[in-house]
Design an enzyme around this catalytic site. Structure first.
Site, short mmCIF file in Angstrom:
data_model
loop_
_atom_site.label_atom_id
_atom_site.label_comp_id
_atom_site.label_asym_id
_atom_site.label_seq_id
_atom_site.Cartn_x
_atom_site.Cartn_y
_atom_site.Cartn_z
CB VAL A 90 -1.26 0.15 1.37
CG1 VAL A 90 -2.44 -1.18 0.78
CG2 VAL A 90 -0.23 0.02 2.59
CG HIS A 106 -3.28 -6.72 -1.18
ND1 HIS A 106 -2.77 -6.88 -0.36
CD2 HIS A 106 -4.26 -7.41 -1.42
CE1 HIS A 106 -3.14 -8.33 -1.15
NE2 HIS A 106 -3.78 -8.32 -1.06
#
Ligand code: OAD
Length: 231
Positions: A90, A106
């Protein structure tokens, strides 16, 4: 070799100071993932979850890309075929290292998502518990990260790339989290060559045609030099 699809995980950012999840001292040894990485945890205690991601966002903004991130960007720039980077991370260290069109399956710490209307915007440093959505005005803002129990992003696109690649490479991921952990099988059944670059053998190591072990900042640049015919 033409097209290359690369999957990255926390291990590629470890030497940039971003912690991993399942190693000794990993994030999931310190906090309960059920509390901070599930929709149920967010419903129970939104303040704690926002605080957790606010802290991670600050950490990610301070981190610098390392030699593995920049090597992959160099591969994208100089390889004659397509180089697709799919990341479970991320952070934005691939982009900071010069990579383009990275698929963040993600989500991203620097993104905010409205759980009411689905609008996305750039996350402020500190998201509050009643973060208002600039789209619908409702206080339903949350970090734009995928939690356990939610569908990862852009899966159709990823499977399409896996179906048309000549090589699948997995870098710095434990192979514990699905669906990313199954990409190697997906590639294998189609007869695509598979390579793992990781500090230690991952759960799915035996699935790969080849496994090279070592720190990402060493083994990734070495592999890139090889592909580019420089080694
Ligand atoms: P993990 O923490 O599960 O695995 C990190 C992997 O990186 C391990 O296999 C380590 O051996 C390896 N590693 C550590 N340091 C390294 C280094 N310097 N060079 C190369 N490899 C190194 O992290 P992920 O596999 O990314 O998802 O975890 C997958 C997902 O689980 C994450 O995206 C996150 C997490 O829960 C969500 O939050 C949805």
């Amino acid at each position: 070799m033409d097209k290359i699809v690369i999957l990255t995980g926390a291990g590629i950012s470890a030497e940039s100071g971003m912690g991993t999840f399942r190693d000794k001292d990993g994030l999931w040894t310190k906090v309960q993932l059920e509390d901070v990485a599930t929709p149920e945890g967010f419903a129970r205690n939104p303040q704690m979850v926002q605080d957790f991601y606010n802290l991670r966002r600050v950490g990610a903004r301070a981190a610098k890309p390392n030699a593995a991130h920049t090597a992959l960007a160099r591969l994208q720039a100089h390889h004659t075929g397509d180089v697709i980077i799919v990341t479970q991370n991320v952070d934005s260290l691939h982009e900071a290292g010069g990579a383009r069109d990275v698929i963040h399956m993600h989500g991203r710490l620097d993104g905010a998502l409205c759980s009411g209307c689905g609008h996305r915007w750039a996350a402020p440093d500190e998201m509050t518990v009643d973060e208002a959505c600039p789209g619908c005005g409702e206080p339903f803002g949350r970090p734009d990260v995928v939690w356990f129990g939610e569908m990862p992003y852009r899966m159709d696109e990823i499977y399409e790339h896996l179906g048309t690649t000549d090589l699948f490479v997995s870098i710095g991921t434990s192979g514990e989290v699905y669906p990313a952990a199954s990409f190697v099988q997906e590639a294998r059944v189609q007869g695509i060559r598979t390579l793992e670059l990781n500090l230690e053998p991952s759960s799915g190591s035996a699935m790969f045609d080849e496994s090279r072990l070592g720190p990402a900042t060493e083994i990734v640049p070495a592999w890139v030099a090889e592909v580019l015919g420089e080694a």
